[in-house]
Scaffold this motif. Structure first.
Motif, PDB file in Angstrom:
ATOM      1  N   SER A 143       0.817  -1.219   0.000  1.00  0.00           N
ATOM      2  CA  SER A 143       0.000   0.000   0.000  1.00  0.00           C
ATOM      3  C   SER A 143       0.843   1.259   0.000  1.00  0.00           C
ATOM      4  CB  SER A 143      -0.925   0.000   1.219  1.00  0.00           C
ATOM      5  OG  SER A 143      -0.167   0.043   2.428  1.00  0.00           O
ATOM      6  N   LEU A 144       2.109   1.147   0.363  1.00  0.00           N
ATOM      7  CA  LEU A 144       2.994   2.311   0.371  1.00  0.00           C
ATOM      8  C   LEU A 144       3.595   2.608  -0.996  1.00  0.00           C
ATOM      9  CD1 LEU A 144       4.935   1.562   3.688  1.00  0.00           C
ATOM     10  CD2 LEU A 144       2.967   3.060   3.368  1.00  0.00           C
ATOM     11  N   ILE A 145       3.434   1.701  -1.952  1.00  0.00           N
ATOM     12  CA  ILE A 145       4.049   1.843  -3.271  1.00  0.00           C
ATOM     13  C   ILE A 145       3.003   2.397  -4.231  1.00  0.00           C
ATOM     14  CG2 ILE A 145       5.241   0.658  -5.136  1.00  0.00           C
ATOM     15  CD1 ILE A 145       6.042  -1.493  -3.099  1.00  0.00           C
ATOM     16  N   SER A 146       3.365   3.455  -4.957  1.00  0.00           N
ATOM     17  CA  SER A 146       2.462   4.070  -5.929  1.00  0.00           C
ATOM     18  C   SER A 146       2.244   3.140  -7.115  1.00  0.00           C
ATOM     19  CB  SER A 146       3.032   5.402  -6.430  1.00  0.00           C
ATOM     20  OG  SER A 146       3.182   6.307  -5.367  1.00  0.00           O
ATOM     21  N   PRO A 147       1.118   3.250  -7.797  1.00  0.00           N
ATOM     22  CA  PRO A 147       0.867   2.393  -8.960  1.00  0.00           C
ATOM     23  C   PRO A 147       1.943   2.583 -10.025  1.00  0.00           C
ATOM     24  CG  PRO A 147      -1.152   3.489  -8.272  1.00  0.00           C
ATOM     25  CD  PRO A 147      -0.046   4.099  -7.468  1.00  0.00           C
ATOM     26  N   GLY A 148       2.384   1.448 -10.573  1.00  0.00           N
ATOM     27  CA  GLY A 148       3.377   1.488 -11.637  1.00  0.00           C
ATOM     28  C   GLY A 148       4.807   1.625 -11.144  1.00  0.00           C
ATOM     29  N   ILE A 149       5.040   1.585  -9.822  1.00  0.00           N
ATOM     30  CA  ILE A 149       6.386   1.724  -9.248  1.00  0.00           C
ATOM     31  C   ILE A 149       6.798   0.379  -8.667  1.00  0.00           C
ATOM     32  CG2 ILE A 149       7.853   3.009  -7.653  1.00  0.00           C
ATOM     33  CD1 ILE A 149       6.614   4.702  -9.865  1.00  0.00           C
ATOM     34  N   CYS A 150       8.033  -0.029  -8.940  1.00  0.00           N
ATOM     35  CA  CYS A 150       8.579  -1.284  -8.417  1.00  0.00           C
ATOM     36  C   CYS A 150       9.691  -0.989  -7.407  1.00  0.00           C
ATOM     37  CB  CYS A 150       9.130  -2.156  -9.541  1.00  0.00           C
ATOM     38  SG  CYS A 150       7.843  -2.725 -10.681  1.00  0.00           S
ATOM     39  N   VAL A 151       9.652  -1.681  -6.262  1.00  0.00           N
ATOM     40  CA  VAL A 151      10.598  -1.455  -5.169  1.00  0.00           C
ATOM     41  C   VAL A 151      11.298  -2.774  -4.853  1.00  0.00           C
ATOM     42  CG1 VAL A 151      10.860  -0.751  -2.755  1.00  0.00           C
ATOM     43  CG2 VAL A 151       9.212   0.416  -4.229  1.00  0.00           C
ATOM     44  N   ARG A 152      12.593  -2.677  -4.587  1.00  0.00           N
ATOM     45  CA  ARG A 152      13.355  -3.846  -4.170  1.00  0.00           C
ATOM     46  C   ARG A 152      14.347  -3.437  -3.099  1.00  0.00           C
ATOM     47  NH1 ARG A 152      16.120  -6.453  -9.036  1.00  0.00           N
ATOM     48  NH2 ARG A 152      16.993  -7.731  -7.357  1.00  0.00           N
ATOM     49  N   ILE A 153      14.793  -4.432  -2.318  1.00  0.00           N
ATOM     50  CA  ILE A 153      15.708  -4.201  -1.204  1.00  0.00           C
ATOM     51  C   ILE A 153      17.110  -4.603  -1.638  1.00  0.00           C
ATOM     52  CG2 ILE A 153      16.235  -4.767   1.193  1.00  0.00           C
ATOM     53  CD1 ILE A 153      13.667  -3.253   0.797  1.00  0.00           C
ATOM     54  N   GLU A 154      18.062  -3.782  -1.302  1.00  0.00           N
ATOM     55  CA  GLU A 154      19.460  -4.087  -1.578  1.00  0.00           C
ATOM     56  C   GLU A 154      20.202  -4.244  -0.235  1.00  0.00           C
ATOM     57  OE1 GLU A 154      20.586  -4.787  -4.404  1.00  0.00           O
ATOM     58  OE2 GLU A 154      19.030  -4.010  -5.746  1.00  0.00           O
ATOM     59  N   PRO A 155      20.969  -5.314  -0.026  1.00  0.00           N
ATOM     60  CA  PRO A 155      21.153  -6.402  -0.992  1.00  0.00           C
ATOM     61  C   PRO A 155      19.934  -7.314  -1.041  1.00  0.00           C
ATOM     62  CG  PRO A 155      22.348  -6.880   1.007  1.00  0.00           C
ATOM     63  CD  PRO A 155      21.792  -5.518   1.203  1.00  0.00           C
ATOM     64  N   ALA A 156      19.654  -7.779  -2.203  1.00  0.00           N
ATOM     65  CA  ALA A 156      18.476  -8.604  -2.410  1.00  0.00           C
ATOM     66  C   ALA A 156      18.789 -10.052  -2.107  1.00  0.00           C
ATOM     67  CB  ALA A 156      18.000  -8.471  -3.857  1.00  0.00           C
ATOM     68  N   GLY A 157      17.773 -10.736  -1.678  1.00  0.00           N
ATOM     69  CA  GLY A 157      17.936 -12.141  -1.422  1.00  0.00           C
ATOM     70  C   GLY A 157      17.956 -12.930  -2.712  1.00  0.00           C
ATOM     71  N   ALA A 158      18.246 -14.220  -2.568  1.00  0.00           N
ATOM     72  CA  ALA A 158      18.307 -15.086  -3.749  1.00  0.00           C
ATOM     73  C   ALA A 158      16.934 -15.212  -4.389  1.00  0.00           C
ATOM     74  CB  ALA A 158      18.843 -16.464  -3.339  1.00  0.00           C
ATOM     75  N   PHE A 159      16.927 -15.064  -5.667  1.00  0.00           N
ATOM     76  CA  PHE A 159      15.695 -15.201  -6.459  1.00  0.00           C
ATOM     77  C   PHE A 159      14.575 -14.273  -5.978  1.00  0.00           C
ATOM     78  CE2 PHE A 159      17.815 -19.357  -6.313  1.00  0.00           C
ATOM     79  CZ  PHE A 159      18.166 -19.486  -7.657  1.00  0.00           C
ATOM     80  N   GLU A 160      14.976 -13.174  -5.407  1.00  0.00           N
ATOM     81  CA  GLU A 160      13.964 -12.239  -4.898  1.00  0.00           C
ATOM     82  C   GLU A 160      13.709 -11.148  -5.929  1.00  0.00           C
ATOM     83  OE1 GLU A 160      14.497  -9.064  -1.711  1.00  0.00           O
ATOM     84  OE2 GLU A 160      13.606 -10.730  -0.603  1.00  0.00           O
ATOM     85  N   GLY A 161      12.483 -11.034  -6.383  1.00  0.00           N
ATOM     86  CA  GLY A 161      12.117 -10.028  -7.368  1.00  0.00           C
ATOM     87  C   GLY A 161      11.620  -8.748  -6.718  1.00  0.00           C
ATOM     88  N   PRO A 162      11.467  -7.705  -7.494  1.00  0.00           N
ATOM     89  CA  PRO A 162      10.973  -6.436  -6.938  1.00  0.00           C
ATOM     90  C   PRO A 162       9.497  -6.530  -6.600  1.00  0.00           C
ATOM     91  CG  PRO A 162      11.225  -6.239  -9.318  1.00  0.00           C
ATOM     92  CD  PRO A 162      11.779  -7.576  -8.945  1.00  0.00           C
ATOM     93  N   LEU A 163       9.082  -5.695  -5.664  1.00  0.00           N
ATOM     94  CA  LEU A 163       7.676  -5.593  -5.279  1.00  0.00           C
ATOM     95  C   LEU A 163       7.075  -4.370  -5.991  1.00  0.00           C
ATOM     96  CD1 LEU A 163       5.416  -6.715  -3.463  1.00  0.00           C
ATOM     97  CD2 LEU A 163       6.181  -5.114  -1.689  1.00  0.00           C
ATOM     98  N   CYS A 164       6.096  -4.636  -6.848  1.00  0.00           N
ATOM     99  CA  CYS A 164       5.552  -3.570  -7.708  1.00  0.00           C
ATOM    100  C   CYS A 164       4.127  -3.219  -7.292  1.00  0.00           C
ATOM    101  CB  CYS A 164       5.538  -4.004  -9.182  1.00  0.00           C
ATOM    102  SG  CYS A 164       7.184  -4.328  -9.849  1.00  0.00           S
ATOM    103  N   GLY A 165       3.837  -1.931  -7.423  1.00  0.00           N
ATOM    104  CA  GLY A 165       2.476  -1.481  -7.181  1.00  0.00           C
ATOM    105  C   GLY A 165       1.543  -1.894  -8.306  1.00  0.00           C
ATOM    106  N   GLN A 166       0.276  -1.838  -8.030  1.00  0.00           N
ATOM    107  CA  GLN A 166      -0.725  -2.266  -9.018  1.00  0.00           C
ATOM    108  C   GLN A 166      -0.652  -1.376 -10.256  1.00  0.00           C
ATOM    109  OE1 GLN A 166      -2.592  -4.401 -10.868  1.00  0.00           O
ATOM    110  NE2 GLN A 166      -3.339  -5.032  -8.836  1.00  0.00           N
TER     111      GLN A 166
END
Length: 458
Positions: A81-104
């Protein structure tokens, strides 16, 4: 093109240019708003993850650990809910096989045309990712990286443009309509000025104009009024000068007629008497050239008679018509009868009198008589007319004028007659103008029609 339409067309061009500029600005602003949404999403997620980081750190009671990354529970609906639509967020360093979390991104906007996407990408470039640390106090806590989805960013910009264009079009139509009504209302008094100018063209030189609220229209109305006053004054002065000229001409004609009658006529009478005396004396004497002297005397007598006939015609034309003293109706009847007696066969002259002409005398009667006389003379001498209609009508009421109308079937050309510079036509024009009347020459069914209007108030 009417002035109102020109102003509305120019207003439409201005509104179209403003709409185009607004569309360009809306496109740029929508595209840049994606960068603002990206930065805001990264900031919100970093703040939330910082709170999660310190909570996990406190629960584990291990401050000396070199690196502590929040557990996978950060990928929750609350974080989404904190991510605006069309925006993808990821954490660095990222875990294995971890993809970004994207807004609707579904339903974020309509699919833009290819030309729009290509133009925006070429002119405005691509979006740069935004990186925020999870905690400024713990460098090893990691960071949040937010980047917009390119397709979603273009779709969002296109939807923003469509929304702005619809609103701008509605405003443009409303502005054009209201402005057109305002312009038409402001320029409505111009029709009154045009009407006043048309009345001036018809001879009403002092038109009445209302007061205009607009300063420019008020100045134009004042200029029209001043022009009308000057024209009226000029026409009055011209009419006065013409009347004076006619008076002088009439005085000179009377003086000339008097001189011709007194001098020329008396001398011709004396010559005629001498010729008769010679002829009578020759009959009583015995002379070998008796026949020749008598023949010479008869030739002198005949020439004198011809000169005296011409003199009588000249005197009749020089003197004022009897209409001034005897009345118009009687003089017109006499005029038509005299022409009929001279032309026994054709043309047929028809006299039509309408209205009460008994009290029409003076200058008006003389002018009407001269017009009828000149028109009849021209029809008889310069056309092959078979029928001539002379109509005199007295119009009462608001017109209060005398109408003289002469029409023939001689097949003449009205334009040529009107352009003629003959003394006769020029003279009757001057007479009618001096009395404030009007003269018109037009084509008839089979000839020429001449109509003169003479105000009785003259």
């Amino acid at each position: 093109m009417r002035l109102v339409l020109q102003l509305v067309a120019r207003l439409f061009i201005v509104v179209t240019l403003c709409l185009g500029a607004a569309t360009i600005w809306a496109t740029i602003d929508a595209y840049r708003s994606v960068d603002r949404a990206t930065a805001a999403s990264a900031e919100r997620v970093s703040v939330a993850l910082e709170a999660l980081y310190w909570r996990e750190l406190m629960l584990r009671s291990s401050r000396m650990r070199e690196q502590l990354v929040p557990v996978p529970e950060w990928r929750t609906i609350q974080t989404m809910s904190l991510i605006s639509p069309g925006i993808c967020v990821r954490i660095e360093p990222a875990g294995a096989f971890e993809g970004p979390l994207c807004g609707q991104s579904k339903g974020i906007g309509q699919t833009p045309p290819l030309w729009f996407a290509a133009a925006v990408h070429t002119l405005l470039g691509s979006h740069a990712p935004v990186v925020r640390p999870i905690s400024t106090r713990a460098v090893n806590a990691g960071s949040v990286s937010a980047a917009p989805d390119p397709d979603s960013a273009i779709a969002l910009a296109w939807q923003h443009v469509l929304d702005n264009i619809n609103l701008a079009l509605l405003m443009a139509v409303a502005i054009a309509l209201l402005a057109s009504l305002a312009i038409a209302h402001t320029l409505a008094p111009a029709q009154q000025i045009v009407t006043a100018l048309q009345r001036m063209a018809r001879g009403q030189y002092r038109p009445s104009l209302p007061r205009f609220r607009s300063m420019e229209l008020a100045m134009i109305g004042q200029a029209v009024g001043d022009l009308g006053d000057r024209l009226a004054q000029s026409m009055e002065e011209r009419a006065a000068l013409t009347r004076r000229l006619l008076e002088i001409r009439s005085d000179e004609r009377r003086a000339l007629a008097r001189e011709l009658h007194d001098e020329f006529g008396q001398n011709l009478t004396a010559i005629l008497a001498f010729a008769n005396t010679i002829e009578a004396a020759d009959a009583q004497t015995q002379h070998q050239n008796k026949g020749e002297i008598a023949e010479d005397a008869r030739m002198i007598s005949q020439a004198t008679h011809r000169i005296m006939a011409s003199l009588r015609d000249a005197l009749n034309r020089l003197r004022h018509p009897p209409a001034e003293e005897l009345g118009l109706e009687a003089c017109l009847v006499d005029l038509v009868d005299s022409w009929r007696s001279r032309n026994a066969t054709q043309p047929m002259i028809q006299l039509d009198l309408k209205g009460d002409l008994a009290d029409v005398r003076g200058t008006v009667a003389a002018t009407a008589y001269r017009v009828a006389q000149e028109c009849l003379t021209n029809s008889l001498r310069h056309s092959s007319a078979r029928e001539i209609v002379l109509r005199i009508e007295r119009r009462t009421g608001t017109e209060n004028a005398l109408l003289v109308h002469v029409e023939d079937d001689g097949g003449g050309d009205a334009a040529r007659v009107a352009a003629s510079s003959g003394f006769g036509l020029t003279g009757i024009r001057e007479r009618i103008t001096a009395l404030g009347g009007s003269l018109s020459i037009a084509d008839a069914n089979r000839g020429v029609s001449v109509a003169a209007t003479i105000p009785l108030a003259a």
